[in-house]
Enzyme design. Structure first.
Site, PDB file in Angstrom:
ATOM      1  N   HIS A 151       0.818  -1.205   0.000  1.00 48.38           N
ATOM      2  CA  HIS A 151       0.000   0.000   0.000  1.00 48.38           C
ATOM      3  C   HIS A 151       0.857   1.263   0.000  1.00 48.38           C
ATOM      4  O   HIS A 151       0.349   2.363  -0.144  1.00 48.38           O
ATOM      5  CB  HIS A 151      -0.901  -0.033   1.244  1.00 48.38           C
ATOM      6  CG  HIS A 151      -1.927   1.042   1.262  1.00 48.38           C
ATOM      7  ND1 HIS A 151      -2.489   1.563   0.116  1.00 48.38           N
ATOM      8  CD2 HIS A 151      -2.496   1.715   2.283  1.00 48.38           C
ATOM      9  CE1 HIS A 151      -3.349   2.504   0.436  1.00 48.38           C
ATOM     10  NE2 HIS A 151      -3.367   2.619   1.743  1.00 48.38           N
ATOM     11  N   CYS A 152       2.176   1.109   0.149  1.00 50.83           N
ATOM     12  CA  CYS A 152       3.009   2.301   0.322  1.00 50.83           C
ATOM     13  C   CYS A 152       3.886   2.609  -0.894  1.00 50.83           C
ATOM     14  O   CYS A 152       3.688   3.605  -1.574  1.00 50.83           O
ATOM     15  CB  CYS A 152       3.893   2.139   1.550  1.00 50.83           C
ATOM     16  SG  CYS A 152       2.949   2.053   3.061  1.00 50.83           S
ATOM     17  N   LEU A 153       4.865   1.735  -1.166  1.00 53.99           N
ATOM     18  CA  LEU A 153       5.899   2.068  -2.161  1.00 53.99           C
ATOM     19  C   LEU A 153       5.358   2.435  -3.544  1.00 53.99           C
ATOM     20  O   LEU A 153       5.816   3.410  -4.134  1.00 53.99           O
ATOM     21  CB  LEU A 153       6.902   0.930  -2.277  1.00 53.99           C
ATOM     22  CG  LEU A 153       7.988   0.893  -1.213  1.00 53.99           C
ATOM     23  CD1 LEU A 153       9.114  -0.023  -1.628  1.00 53.99           C
ATOM     24  CD2 LEU A 153       8.521   2.278  -0.901  1.00 53.99           C
ATOM     25  N   ASP A 194       2.958   6.045  -2.643  1.00 53.03           N
ATOM     26  CA  ASP A 194       3.393   7.279  -1.977  1.00 53.03           C
ATOM     27  C   ASP A 194       4.146   8.250  -2.896  1.00 53.03           C
ATOM     28  O   ASP A 194       3.863   9.455  -2.896  1.00 53.03           O
ATOM     29  CB  ASP A 194       4.254   6.952  -0.744  1.00 53.03           C
ATOM     30  CG  ASP A 194       3.502   6.087   0.250  1.00 53.03           C
ATOM     31  OD1 ASP A 194       2.296   5.874   0.039  1.00 53.03           O
ATOM     32  OD2 ASP A 194       4.116   5.621   1.216  1.00 53.03           O
TER      33      ASP A 194
END
Ligand code: NAD
Length: 445
Positions: A281-283, A286
């Site tokens: 869900h991040c890399l 973001d």
């Protein structure tokens, strides 16, 4: 002469809340009980706070109320240990009862790769509907700089309450690393920045009660940017090493050997590893939040976009390599039996979000390969038009594959058994070598 209090009369709320937090008598509500929210809620309860866990997903609340966890890093034992202190609920009214509200909702991308702010907005509106004097609200979701002040603060202000006097608002990015058993999140320094001085101070005092070290920055914007710098740094470096991997393949050089040697340098180098693409869900998300914001203010980001592009291309590159590997054996992908090993985005975590394995399987389907997969954490795949059941790893199932592509290097895989009974393996993580398994039938990325 009487000593003057440093606080003016209008700072009564601040003083009251500070006292409540310092004595752990403040009620904490964690809004959004996912990978980030649930561990935080449990930790606050463990440290003696009265904690509400509010989530709109009823099935999650029902599980928690029965003492059942749905997050890898939190066991049922953890939940049961905080019964009486931790109160999971879908009753939105608890938002007015809590003194502190920590928001941990998703921040995905829309189809056009722009930030999807709907979860933050919805959560902000729910909190605003129940806002009362004396509350501290902290956003933990990863987002672009300016979200806390420009998107959330105006919604709260519309309720007629005055920030820094009646209520407080801060940002504190979550730096949790799901699946990392060596580094519990209470040992990871926490960053906090307020939309005002009092908000920042309250957030620091609050987190100091559960996290070993808290680092205060001057504003919510700085705190938002810290998280984006950290994740963009990883994204860019993974993009760089993926490019090196593709070049090394052309030059017939082993990228893994190169990285091992480079990392012996005691300064100025930090190892990053190539792979089949980035997930979670991040890399993947973001850096795109940041480039979207940059574009809004007329700034063109180059490195971020390029790294994201390279990383997004990796599943396609994996297939291109798979084709070449099969070609050398005088066969092709069409009709070939291909087993994908590991489908989650990360080792030992049952999270499929943005997993490159899904892209790899989709491309394999388009190439008309006969696909199967095996993942000890995912018994069924029913996503993005993929409908498959996890294959058992046994001699017969391994032997009938034309090619095995390792995408996620779960610890549970029996690497030497797999190598022994497979005809051909394409290892995109250097996992076999890492597990001391060497064989002529293994090709590395
Ligand atoms: N997963 C990670 O490793 C990680 C690490 C650091 C930061 N983050 C960031 O933290 C944030 C949360 O990520 P996550 O992985 O925990 O997400 P998640 O999807 O696991 O959990 C989010 C939870 O919020 C709930 N929710 C959504 N809208 C709600 C609302 N209006 N009211 C109440 N509950 C609501 C959902 O039902 C879900 O249970 C994201 O911004 C993410 O980028 C995630």
């Amino acid at each position: 002469m009487a000593i003057q209090s440093p606080y003016k009369k209008e700072h009564t709320m601040y003083k009251q809340l500070l006292k409540l937090i310092q004595s752990k008598k403040s009620k904490v509500c964690v809004l959004g009980l996912g990978y980030v929210g649930l561990p935080i809620a449990v930790e606050f309860a463990k440290k003696g706070f009265f904690v509400y866990g509010f989530d709109t997903k009823r099935s999650r609340i029902e599980k928690l109320q029965k003492g059942i966890s749905y997050i890898d890093d939190i066991s049922n034992k953890h939940i049961k240990a905080v019964i009486g202190k931790f109160h999971p609920t879908h009753d939105v009214k608890v938002l007015s009862e809590a003194d502190v509200i920590i928001i941990c909702v998703p921040t995905p991308l829309r189809i056009n790769k722009a930030p999807d702010m709907s979860f933050i907005l919805k959560a902000t509106c729910s909190v605003a509907d129940h806002l009362r004097p004396g509350q501290l609200i902290i956003l933990e979701s990863t987002t672009y700089p300016g979200t806390t002040r420009d998107i959330m603060l105006p919604v709260f202000k519309r309720k007629g309450l005055v920030p820094e006097k009646d209520f407080f608002l801060a940002f504190s990015p979550e730096r949790i690393d799901p699946g990392n058993k060596k580094c519990h999140f209470t040992k990871i320094p926490k960053i906090a920045g307020g939309t005002g001085v009092f908000s920042g101070k309250l957030a620091v005092v609050l987190y100091s009660k559960v996290i070993d070290k808290v680092v205060q920055v001057s504003s919510a914007e700085s705190a938002e940017m810290v998280k984006l710098l950290e994740n963009t740094f990883r994204n860019v470096n993974i993009g760089l090493v993926n490019e090196f991997a593709m070049l090394c393949d052309k030059l017939n050089i082993d990228i893994w050997e190169v990285i091992e040697a480079a990392k012996t340098k005691p300064f100025g180098f930090m190892p990053f590893y190539p792979g089949p693409g980035i997930g979670g869900h991040c890399l993947p998300c973001d850096p795109l939040y940041l480039s979207w914001k940059a574009k809004k203010i007329g700034f063109k980001t180059s490195m971020i976009n390029l790294a994201s592009k390279i990383n997004f291309l990796m599943p396609g590159y994996v297939i291109e390599r798979a084709k070449r590997i099969l070609h050398k054996r005088k066969s092709g992908l069409k009709g070939a039996r291909v087993l994908v090993l590991g489908v989650t985005y990360k080792r030992d975590i049952k999270d499929l979000r943005e997993s490159p394995a899904l892209n790899v399987i989709e491309i394999l389907q388009n190439e008309k390969a006969k696909i199967s997969y095996s993942d000890p954490l995912i018994p069924y795949l029913d996503i993005n038009g993929i409908n498959l059941k996890s294959t058992e790893i046994n001699q017969a199932n391994l032997k009938k594959q034309d090619l095995i592509i390792l995408i996620t290097d779960h610890t549970k895989f029996k690497y030497s058994f797999i190598a022994k009974h497979s005809r051909l393996i394409f290892d995109t993580r250097n996992a076999f070598f890492t597990h001391n398994v060497k064989s002529a039938n293994i090709v590395k990325l």
